[in-house]
Design a protein around this motif. Structure first.
Motif, mmCIF file in Angstrom:
data_model
loop_
_atom_site.group_PDB
_atom_site.id
_atom_site.type_symbol
_atom_site.label_atom_id
_atom_site.label_comp_id
_atom_site.label_asym_id
_atom_site.label_seq_id
_atom_site.Cartn_x
_atom_site.Cartn_y
_atom_site.Cartn_z
ATOM 1 N N GLY A 336 0.791 -1.229 0.000
ATOM 2 C CA GLY A 336 0.000 0.000 0.000
ATOM 3 C C GLY A 336 0.818 1.271 0.000
ATOM 4 O O GLY A 336 0.244 2.372 -0.021
ATOM 5 N N THR A 363 1.447 4.094 3.564
ATOM 6 C CA THR A 363 0.237 3.273 3.460
ATOM 7 C C THR A 363 -0.934 3.955 4.170
ATOM 8 O O THR A 363 -0.808 4.400 5.314
ATOM 9 C CB THR A 363 0.479 1.894 4.076
ATOM 10 N N GLN A 413 -1.869 -3.948 -7.649
ATOM 11 C CA GLN A 413 -1.787 -3.020 -6.525
ATOM 12 C C GLN A 413 -2.336 -1.638 -6.850
ATOM 13 O O GLN A 413 -2.529 -0.830 -5.942
ATOM 14 C CB GLN A 413 -0.315 -2.864 -6.105
ATOM 15 N N GLN A 492 -10.756 -2.481 -5.548
ATOM 16 C CA GLN A 492 -10.267 -2.510 -4.166
ATOM 17 C C GLN A 492 -8.735 -2.652 -4.122
ATOM 18 O O GLN A 492 -8.180 -3.390 -3.306
ATOM 19 C CB GLN A 492 -10.922 -3.649 -3.387
ATOM 20 N N PRO A 494 -4.914 -1.522 -3.311
ATOM 21 C CA PRO A 494 -4.385 -0.808 -2.149
ATOM 22 C C PRO A 494 -3.875 0.598 -2.466
ATOM 23 O O PRO A 494 -3.715 1.404 -1.558
ATOM 24 C CB PRO A 494 -3.240 -1.702 -1.669
ATOM 25 N N VAL A 496 -4.417 3.994 -5.145
ATOM 26 C CA VAL A 496 -5.202 4.627 -6.199
ATOM 27 C C VAL A 496 -4.458 5.866 -6.678
ATOM 28 O O VAL A 496 -4.070 6.720 -5.877
ATOM 29 C CB VAL A 496 -6.615 5.016 -5.705
ATOM 30 N N ASP A 523 -10.151 3.352 2.297
ATOM 31 C CA ASP A 523 -9.700 1.978 2.077
ATOM 32 C C ASP A 523 -8.376 1.866 1.328
ATOM 33 O O ASP A 523 -7.862 0.755 1.164
ATOM 34 C CB ASP A 523 -10.764 1.202 1.274
ATOM 35 N N ALA A 524 -7.843 2.971 0.820
ATOM 36 C CA ALA A 524 -6.656 2.859 -0.032
ATOM 37 C C ALA A 524 -5.715 4.036 0.194
ATOM 38 O O ALA A 524 -6.092 5.073 0.749
ATOM 39 C CB ALA A 524 -7.072 2.802 -1.507
ATOM 40 N N THR A 525 -4.496 3.850 -0.267
ATOM 41 C CA THR A 525 -3.516 4.939 -0.333
ATOM 42 C C THR A 525 -3.808 5.748 -1.588
ATOM 43 O O THR A 525 -3.990 5.178 -2.666
ATOM 44 C CB THR A 525 -2.093 4.363 -0.407
#
Length: 585
Positions: A336, A363, A413, A492, A494, A496, A523-525
């Protein structure tokens, strides 16, 4: 200077699924040429036997007639098998080349597609493909047959009369020189017109894709780049045809000269008694057929040369080197996360776009990239996605350099939402589902709801089953971006990468995209090329780039404002611009 068969056959062997089939096809062509050559060689003793009413080479006239009948039957059978095998190889080429080109294209770095390839690739796998397929079906096989036929005739002439064998042998280098000169002229003609035809194909694609902009500007009927490309293509094709015609004229003139020379030599040998009159006439007929065969070899070689640029285009794609990657996935040490260490990169060697960039996206954090147009913000995201390899420095994703990861591992990823969103000519729902194979309908609808796509589906005539058109032309730019964000939510991933180009969006689309960014952040970096005040201010860290692609400052919004430098001026400029309103007076 190469003869056509020397490099074309090995190159075509790489372009078919069953290269082992080429050998029996070429052997059959050679045997068919051998039989045809034997039939031509048999004319001399057969006619001599008929004229003298005695046996020649152990056979009388009826015996030679039987030989001709057998050779004719064998020739028909061999030519049938030859054509069948050559067509089988050609059909294998037509079936295989789409897969080979597709597989090779899928392995290229994404930056490879920035080149003007659309027109060339579309021609390569459509109109030009059938023309290229003719190489084996109609050219290589017959060329091999004619070469063998000519060789057999020369050998037979030496057995019949050393003088006649010498005459035919001396004709070969003359035709070899003709072939080399003619193919050189054909190659030169191809080099003249092929680039302009590729440019024309690109301009046609551009003209079709940009109809909206052209019509809005009143240039749908007089698109200057297309007109110029068409004029250049016509002019270069005419010049090319003149050069290729010169090659044909040269071939024809020399062929006639060789025929006259052969007839003159044969007549001289007949007059001085070295040849009997009837065999001399038979040899003249054989010489005419021989020169016709050599002329056909020259024309076949020129035909191969006119198709060489098409083969070169295919070969250029098939031999393009993909970015090197390991055979097995790496072990991620910091899932992430994203980090750049001393990264320098330019699209051309002497013009770096970004210089010595070093920053980290931990992350679960959100980092905003800001800076003037042309400072390399989008380039940074493309380097993280490995559109290109950096000139120096390293890019890390998940704690591992991207060069040490397989393409599949790296792409798993990342979710990328750039400005140039592309939707497939499929349903609205299918375009979201492409984000993750096997996503359930509930997951797709949930992502669509968060990205504001549900209300788009509600107003479309067939709802989720509505076809969005090629490139998503049935939707607006903001709606396409919402669909792209829904894809990212479904995937989804990790990390974006988002190019938040909201300056041209209406209030409704902008609100949905802002809400989607907030959802992604949970939910994501996120690494965001930021344009909105809210996005910039809410980022955990801000990286300010200069116009020449260097980092001027890093920190939180408050830290950069307190420094009262370029970022403060940039912030104030955006703040004042966002406050503009239209008033009615």
């Amino acid at each position: 200077m190469k003869l056509p068969l020397i490099d074309i056959v090995p190159r075509m062997r790489r372009m078919i699924s069953h290269p082992e089939a080429m050998t029996p096809a070429l052997l059959t062509s050679a045997v068919a040429g051998l039989v045809e050559g034997l039939a031509l060689a048999a004319l001399l003793p057969a006619i001599s036997s008929l004229a003298a009413d005695e046996a020649w080479w152990g056979l009388t006239t009826p015996g030679w007639l039987v030989v001709f009948a057998v050779l004719a039957l064998v020739s028909v059978a061999l030519n049938f098998v030859k054509d069948q095998r050559n067509y089988r190889v050609a059909m294998d080429f037509l079936r295989s080349i789409h897969r080979l080109v597709g597989d090779q294209v899928s392995r290229q770095p994404l930056g490879w597609f920035a080149r003007p390839l659309a027109g060339r690739l579309s021609r390569m796998v459509s109109s030009e493909l059938m023309t290229t397929g003719e190489i084996f079906a109609h050219m290589i096989g017959p060329l091999v047959s004619r070469i063998v036929t000519a060789t057999v005739v020369i050998v037979a002439a030496w057995f019949w009369s050393p003088w006649l064998g010498l005459v035919l042998t001396l004709a070969v280098p003359v035709f070899l020189v003709i072939t080399l000169c003619s193919t050189a002229l054909a190659r030169k003609g191809g080099r003249i017109h092929e680039p302009d035809e590729e440019e024309l194909a690109d301009r046609i694609v551009e003209y079709a894709q940009c109809q909206g902009a052209l019509r809005s500007c009143g240039h749908s009927e007089d698109f200057a780049p297309l007109t110029a490309a068409l004029d250049n293509a016509v002019a270069s094709k005419k010049k090319s045809l003149w050069i290729e015609t010169l090659g044909l004229l040269l071939s024809g003139a020399v062929t006639q000269g060789v025929i006259v020379a052969l007839i003159a030599v044969t007549g001289t040998l007949a007059v001085d008694g070295t040849l009997e009159p009837v065999p001399a006439l038979a040899f003249i007929g054989l010489a005419l057929q021989f020169t016709s065969t050599l002329s056909a070899i020259t024309e076949g070689a020129m035909g191969l040369e006119t198709r060489r640029p098409l083969l070169d285009s295919i070969d250029g794609v098939l031999t393009a080197e993909p970015l090197a990657e390991p055979d097995t996935p790496a072990r991620l040490t910091a899932p992430g996360s994203v980090e750049l260490r001393g990264v320098t990169f330019g699209y051309t060697p002497d013009a770096p776009v970004v210089r010595d960039l070093s920053f980290e996206v931990p992350t679960g954090s959100m980092v905003a990239l800001v800076g003037p147009s042309g400072s390399g913000k989008t380039t940074v995201e493309k380097l993280i996605s490995r559109f290109h390899d950096v000139d120096s420095g390293e890019v890390f994703v998940g704690g591992v350099p991207v060069t040490r990861q397989t393409t599949e591992q790296l792409m798993a990823q990342l979710s990328m939402v750039f400005q140039d969103v592309y939707l497939f000519d499929d349903t609205l729902e299918a375009n979201i589902a492409v984000g993750r194979e096997g996503a359930s309908t509930a997951e797709i609808r949930h992502a669509a709801e968060l990205a504001g796509v549900t209300e788009i589906a509600a107003r479309l005539p067939e709802g989720w089953a509505t076809q969005v058109g090629e490139g998503g032309k049935a939707l607006s730019g903001g709606e396409r971006q919402r669909v792209a964000i829904a894809r990212a939510l479904v995937k989804q991933a990790p990390v974006v990468l988002l190019d938040e180009a909201t300056s041209a969006l209406d209030v409704e689309n902008e609100a949905h995209i802002v809400a989607s960014v907030e959802q992604l952040r949970k939910d994501a970096t996120l690494l965001v090329v930021a344009h909105r005040l809210d996005t910039i201010a809410k980022a955990d860290s801000i990286v300010l780039l200069t116009a020449d692609g260097q980092i001027e400052a890093q920190g939180t919004h408050e830290e950069l404002l307190a420094a009262e430098g370029t970022y403060t001026r940039f912030w104030n400029h955006l703040h004042h611009a966002q406050g503009w309103t239209l008033v009615d007076r």
